[in-house]
Design a protein around this motif. Structure first.
Motif, PDB file in Angstrom:
ATOM      1  N   GLY A 185     -22.412  37.064 -12.172  1.00 32.17           N
ATOM      2  CA  GLY A 185     -22.734  36.597 -13.355  1.00 32.17           C
ATOM      3  C   GLY A 185     -21.864  37.247 -14.393  1.00 32.17           C
ATOM      4  N   GLY A 186     -20.612  37.620 -13.765  1.00 33.61           N
ATOM      5  CA  GLY A 186     -19.563  38.115 -14.865  1.00 33.61           C
ATOM      6  C   GLY A 186     -18.713  37.043 -15.628  1.00 33.61           C
ATOM      7  N   VAL A 360     -15.105  40.480 -25.392  1.00 35.48           N
ATOM      8  CA  VAL A 360     -15.475  39.753 -24.156  1.00 35.48           C
ATOM      9  C   VAL A 360     -16.762  40.013 -23.482  1.00 35.48           C
ATOM     10  CG1 VAL A 360     -14.378  38.808 -21.728  1.00 35.48           C
ATOM     11  CG2 VAL A 360     -12.908  39.383 -23.872  1.00 35.48           C
ATOM     12  N   SER A 361     -17.316  41.240 -23.499  1.00 32.07           N
ATOM     13  CA  SER A 361     -18.646  41.562 -23.213  1.00 32.07           C
ATOM     14  C   SER A 361     -19.630  40.711 -23.751  1.00 32.07           C
ATOM     15  CB  SER A 361     -18.851  43.242 -23.595  1.00 32.07           C
ATOM     16  OG  SER A 361     -18.708  43.836 -22.458  1.00 32.07           O
ATOM     17  N   TYR A 362     -19.432  40.654 -25.181  1.00 31.01           N
ATOM     18  CA  TYR A 362     -20.199  39.728 -26.088  1.00 31.01           C
ATOM     19  C   TYR A 362     -20.348  38.388 -25.380  1.00 31.01           C
ATOM     20  CZ  TYR A 362     -21.441  36.858 -30.161  1.00 31.01           C
ATOM     21  OH  TYR A 362     -21.908  35.980 -31.173  1.00 31.01           O
ATOM     22  N   PHE A 363     -19.055  37.851 -25.167  1.00 32.28           N
ATOM     23  CA  PHE A 363     -18.982  36.662 -24.311  1.00 32.28           C
ATOM     24  C   PHE A 363     -19.887  36.332 -23.350  1.00 32.28           C
ATOM     25  CE2 PHE A 363     -14.440  36.078 -26.405  1.00 32.28           C
ATOM     26  CZ  PHE A 363     -15.063  35.972 -27.864  1.00 32.28           C
ATOM     27  N   GLU A 364     -19.686  37.713 -22.479  1.00 37.68           N
ATOM     28  CA  GLU A 364     -20.375  37.590 -21.083  1.00 37.68           C
ATOM     29  C   GLU A 364     -22.075  37.664 -21.361  1.00 37.68           C
ATOM     30  OE1 GLU A 364     -19.046  40.592 -18.355  1.00 37.68           O
ATOM     31  OE2 GLU A 364     -21.098  40.498 -17.289  1.00 37.68           O
ATOM     32  N   TRP A 365     -22.486  38.317 -22.209  1.00 36.67           N
ATOM     33  CA  TRP A 365     -23.841  38.400 -22.532  1.00 36.67           C
ATOM     34  C   TRP A 365     -24.422  36.960 -22.899  1.00 36.67           C
ATOM     35  CZ3 TRP A 365     -26.371  38.346 -27.181  1.00 36.67           C
ATOM     36  CH2 TRP A 365     -27.660  38.735 -27.424  1.00 36.67           C
ATOM     37  N   VAL A 366     -23.589  36.260 -23.858  1.00 38.07           N
ATOM     38  CA  VAL A 366     -24.130  35.011 -24.198  1.00 38.07           C
ATOM     39  C   VAL A 366     -24.037  34.060 -23.205  1.00 38.07           C
ATOM     40  CG1 VAL A 366     -23.286  33.238 -25.678  1.00 38.07           C
ATOM     41  CG2 VAL A 366     -23.202  35.421 -26.769  1.00 38.07           C
ATOM     42  N   LYS A 367     -22.853  34.125 -22.181  1.00 37.49           N
ATOM     43  CA  LYS A 367     -23.072  33.271 -21.073  1.00 37.49           C
ATOM     44  C   LYS A 367     -24.213  33.670 -20.152  1.00 37.49           C
ATOM     45  CE  LYS A 367     -20.408  32.588 -16.749  1.00 37.49           C
ATOM     46  NZ  LYS A 367     -19.359  32.984 -15.903  1.00 37.49           N
ATOM     47  N   ASN A 368     -24.516  34.916 -20.105  1.00 37.55           N
ATOM     48  CA  ASN A 368     -25.598  35.129 -19.222  1.00 37.55           C
ATOM     49  C   ASN A 368     -26.998  34.691 -19.726  1.00 37.55           C
ATOM     50  OD1 ASN A 368     -24.552  38.224 -18.537  1.00 37.55           O
ATOM     51  ND2 ASN A 368     -24.135  36.524 -17.452  1.00 37.55           N
ATOM     52  N   GLY A 370     -27.176  32.182 -22.037  1.00 37.28           N
ATOM     53  CA  GLY A 370     -27.166  30.769 -22.191  1.00 37.28           C
ATOM     54  C   GLY A 370     -27.278  29.871 -20.746  1.00 37.28           C
ATOM     55  N   HIS A 371     -27.011  30.897 -19.616  1.00 38.70           N
ATOM     56  CA  HIS A 371     -26.985  30.406 -18.358  1.00 38.70           C
ATOM     57  C   HIS A 371     -25.947  29.274 -18.053  1.00 38.70           C
ATOM     58  CE1 HIS A 371     -30.528  32.802 -17.506  1.00 38.70           C
ATOM     59  NE2 HIS A 371     -31.083  32.584 -18.686  1.00 38.70           N
ATOM     60  N   ILE A 372     -24.906  29.152 -18.778  1.00 38.33           N
ATOM     61  CA  ILE A 372     -23.909  28.200 -18.493  1.00 38.33           C
ATOM     62  C   ILE A 372     -22.649  28.637 -18.691  1.00 38.33           C
ATOM     63  CG2 ILE A 372     -24.112  26.926 -20.682  1.00 38.33           C
ATOM     64  CD1 ILE A 372     -23.686  24.497 -19.403  1.00 38.33           C
ATOM     65  N   ARG A 373     -21.726  28.367 -17.655  1.00 33.14           N
ATOM     66  CA  ARG A 373     -20.065  28.760 -17.936  1.00 33.14           C
ATOM     67  C   ARG A 373     -19.446  28.129 -19.107  1.00 33.14           C
ATOM     68  NH1 ARG A 373     -17.915  26.521 -13.201  1.00 33.14           N
ATOM     69  NH2 ARG A 373     -17.108  24.644 -14.730  1.00 33.14           N
ATOM     70  N   ILE A 410      -4.058  16.997 -20.598  1.00 36.72           N
ATOM     71  CA  ILE A 410      -5.314  16.364 -20.506  1.00 36.72           C
ATOM     72  C   ILE A 410      -6.331  17.286 -20.155  1.00 36.72           C
ATOM     73  CG2 ILE A 410      -4.539  14.042 -19.991  1.00 36.72           C
ATOM     74  CD1 ILE A 410      -4.672  14.382 -17.177  1.00 36.72           C
ATOM     75  N   GLU A 411      -6.154  18.246 -19.128  1.00 32.84           N
ATOM     76  CA  GLU A 411      -6.845  19.339 -18.641  1.00 32.84           C
ATOM     77  C   GLU A 411      -7.666  20.052 -19.901  1.00 32.84           C
ATOM     78  OE1 GLU A 411      -8.016  21.152 -15.773  1.00 32.84           O
ATOM     79  OE2 GLU A 411      -7.490  19.121 -15.192  1.00 32.84           O
ATOM     80  N   GLY A 412      -8.947  20.048 -19.939  1.00 32.28           N
ATOM     81  CA  GLY A 412      -9.489  20.720 -20.795  1.00 32.28           C
ATOM     82  C   GLY A 412      -9.678  22.165 -20.694  1.00 32.28           C
ATOM     83  N   PRO A 413     -10.076  23.162 -21.710  1.00 29.00           N
ATOM     84  CA  PRO A 413      -9.807  24.255 -21.331  1.00 29.00           C
ATOM     85  C   PRO A 413     -10.733  25.008 -20.186  1.00 29.00           C
ATOM     86  CG  PRO A 413     -11.006  23.961 -23.545  1.00 29.00           C
ATOM     87  CD  PRO A 413     -10.501  22.666 -22.976  1.00 29.00           C
ATOM     88  N   THR A 414     -10.267  25.914 -19.824  1.00 31.05           N
ATOM     89  CA  THR A 414     -11.038  26.710 -18.635  1.00 31.05           C
ATOM     90  C   THR A 414     -11.764  27.839 -19.406  1.00 31.05           C
ATOM     91  OG1 THR A 414      -9.579  28.149 -18.040  1.00 31.05           O
ATOM     92  CG2 THR A 414      -9.556  26.296 -16.857  1.00 31.05           C
ATOM     93  N   GLU A 415     -12.875  28.586 -18.681  1.00 29.86           N
ATOM     94  CA  GLU A 415     -13.520  29.603 -19.114  1.00 29.86           C
ATOM     95  C   GLU A 415     -12.592  30.626 -19.553  1.00 29.86           C
ATOM     96  OE1 GLU A 415     -17.638  31.470 -17.816  1.00 29.86           O
ATOM     97  OE2 GLU A 415     -15.945  32.263 -16.683  1.00 29.86           O
ATOM     98  N   LEU A 416     -11.628  31.005 -18.640  1.00 27.30           N
ATOM     99  CA  LEU A 416     -10.421  32.014 -19.143  1.00 27.30           C
ATOM    100  C   LEU A 416      -9.558  31.624 -20.341  1.00 27.30           C
ATOM    101  CD1 LEU A 416      -9.079  34.547 -18.180  1.00 27.30           C
ATOM    102  CD2 LEU A 416      -7.708  33.354 -16.991  1.00 27.30           C
TER     103      LEU A 416
END
Ligand code: NAD
Length: 468
Positions: A185-186, A360-368, A370-373, A410-416
């Motif tokens: 979940g990170g 970035v912890s804030y982003f992780e918590w929002v991801k968790n 939100g249940h989506i990458r 053309i590649e969209g942005p990754t999570e990183l």
């Protein structure tokens, strides 16, 4: 004030008072914001090595003007209540400054992790988690710990797993801690976030020539000579990125067992491997037993990334660095801060400088919750839109789009990519607001006071809107 009484907590409180005077916070509210709301001390037993060991842990909640409250948990034999309260207060100010929607908290376990086997540390961490959970001091809605000194992804994974066992029906249980491994979940980019934030903060400082000239420097980060204290998570990543991507030269590294100094530049990856293999810097080329010599060596930038109280009134006059960026929390005492500032040292303060971690912890918590990458919904849509645009351009100009650029655009942005972009934005904007505040009024002596003032103004507004 004598050195004995200039503790970490008293330094944070004096910095707070200086800013509160300038903001003009009323006495009652000032006291309310300054003190920790609560600090919980727990002593729990764990049966190990055929006997019962008692461990002491803390979790301090400084301010709940926003919830959940947020802050790391450190494993250190020297941790105590004052230290945890000082760190929790800094978390409140840090979150307000970088607009992470959290109150401040911090925790510690009084333990030397090197004295215990991995399976023992796991049992101790799981017991500590149970104690915290009993009092809602770990919870996705109320209190979300993260790694700090002596803890990392491994401990966060144990804590999250234990919380999930205790609350199996909590849909948001992954959000109970941040800094977890990606498989648990990170979020990508969290491990290096604080060090990456140090790099982004320095890059932004160097886009402000007036500030850099204040320190007697000019130009860019390229060729700047850097000394780092602590080659742990934060210190390693900061020095690795600065040397690899900005062409800065890491001339000195201080660790527990001495230091390494090399004017030609230290390969921090090789040094880190040596530390992992041998337990310290002893024996590495350029080893110096007396760390103080490297601490006071001539350099452009000093990055304290180990612990608090490293520069005090006793050694402030010997420090030659022109810029100090506080990767650690509280490495400079209040008096030392004044002495360094008065002789033209630019200090980039902890509450801003090391905020990359909580960002970035804030982003992780929002991801968790939100249940989506991040990026999952947009990437292919971005790809098809961009291809249409490329087709149109080719049709208009009657030529093929250069292949070497096509794949990249053309590649969209990754999570990183998104995490880095969000972090860079927060660090740039953070520096811009504190620098502008510092230069807006002659009574504001430095970036630290400016940063604290902005944080206080926001916390004050939040309390006022609550009607307190
Ligand atoms: P860490 O445990 O990964 O690394 C600390 C390093 O400092 C280790 O290499 C250790 O050997 C070294 N060290 C310890 N005592 C020392 C001494 N007396 N002299 C020289 N070196 C010494 O910890 P970390 O997570 O990198 O945290 C370092 C600092 O950064 C702490 O003040 C922490 O509060 C702060 N911080 C960390 C984060 C994070 O995301 N990890 C975020 C914000 C702030």
């Amino acid at each position: 004030m004598s050195q004995q009484t200039e503790t970490f907590l008293s330094s944070v409180e004096r910095m707070f008072d200086q800013a509160a005077d300038l903001v003009g916070v009323s006495d009652g509210l000032r006291h309310k914001i300054k003190v920790a709301n609560s600090t919980y001390t727990v002593r729990f037993g764990v049966r190990l090595r055929n006997r019962l060991y008692t461990f002491t842990g803390y979790r301090s909640v400084h301010s709940e003007h926003r919830e959940p409250v947020k802050g790391g948990i450190r494993y250190s034999p020297h941790a105590d209540q004052d230290e945890v309260e000082a760190l929790a207060a800094l978390m409140t100010y840090k979150c307000a400054l970088v607009e992470a929607p959290f109150g401040g908290s911090k925790g510690a376990l009084v333990i030397d992790p090197n004295e215990w086997e991995e399976h023992e540390l796991e049992r101790i961490t799981r017991r500590f988690t149970q104690e915290l959970a009993k009092r809602s001091l770990i919870s996705p809605a109320q209190n979300v710990p993260a790694p700090d000194m002596g803890t990392g992804e491994r401990e966060m994974a144990w804590m999250a797993d234990e919380y999930k066992r205790l609350y199996p029906s909590d849909l948001n249980s992954w959000g109970c801690v941040t800094g977890k491994p990606v498989s648990k979940g990170g979020i990508r980019g969290r491990v290096e976030a604080t060090g990456r934030g140090i790099q982004y903060a320095l890059q932004e400082a160097f886009r402000h020539p007036t500030d850099i000239e204040f320190a007697g420097l000019s130009g860019t980060l390229a060729g700047k000579r850097i000394v780092v204290q602590g080659l742990g998570n934060v210190g390693f990543h900061a020095s690795h990125f600065l040397s690899q991507e900005d062409d800065s030269i890491i001339v000195g590294v201080l660790e527990r067992d001495g230091a390494v100094f090399d004017e030609r530049g230290i390969d921090v990856q090789a040094l880190q491997r040596h530390i992992v293999e041998t337990g310290g810097v002893t024996g590495y080329s350029g080893y110096v037993e007396d760390s103080e010599r490297v601490l006071t060596a001539d350099c452009d930038i000093f990055i304290p990334a180990a612990m608090e109280g490293v520069i005090t009134k006793d050694n402030a006059n010997d420090i030659k660095a022109k810029i100090i960026i506080e990767a650690a929390n509280g490495p400079i005492t209040f008096t030392a801060n004044e002495m360094l500032r008065d002789r033209g040292c630019l200090i980039i303060p902890d509450l801003y400088a090391n905020a990359g971690g909580v960002t970035v912890s804030y982003f992780e918590w929002v991801k968790n919750i939100g249940h989506i990458r991040f990026g999952r919904m947009q990437r292919r849509q971005h790809e098809s839109q961009t291809l249409k645009m490329v087709d149109a351009i080719e049709e208009m100009v009657g030529a093929k789009f250069p292949e070497k650029h096509l794949a990249k655009i053309i590649e969209g942005p990754t999570e990183l990519d998104l995490v880095r972009s969000g972090l860079d934005d927060v660090m740039r904007e953070g520096y811009q607001v504190i620098s502008a505040k510092w230069h807006s009024d002659d009574r504001i002596p430095d970036l630290r006071t400016a940063a604290m003032m902005i944080a206080l103004e926001r916390i004050q507004d939040s309390y006022k809107s609550l009607g307190i």
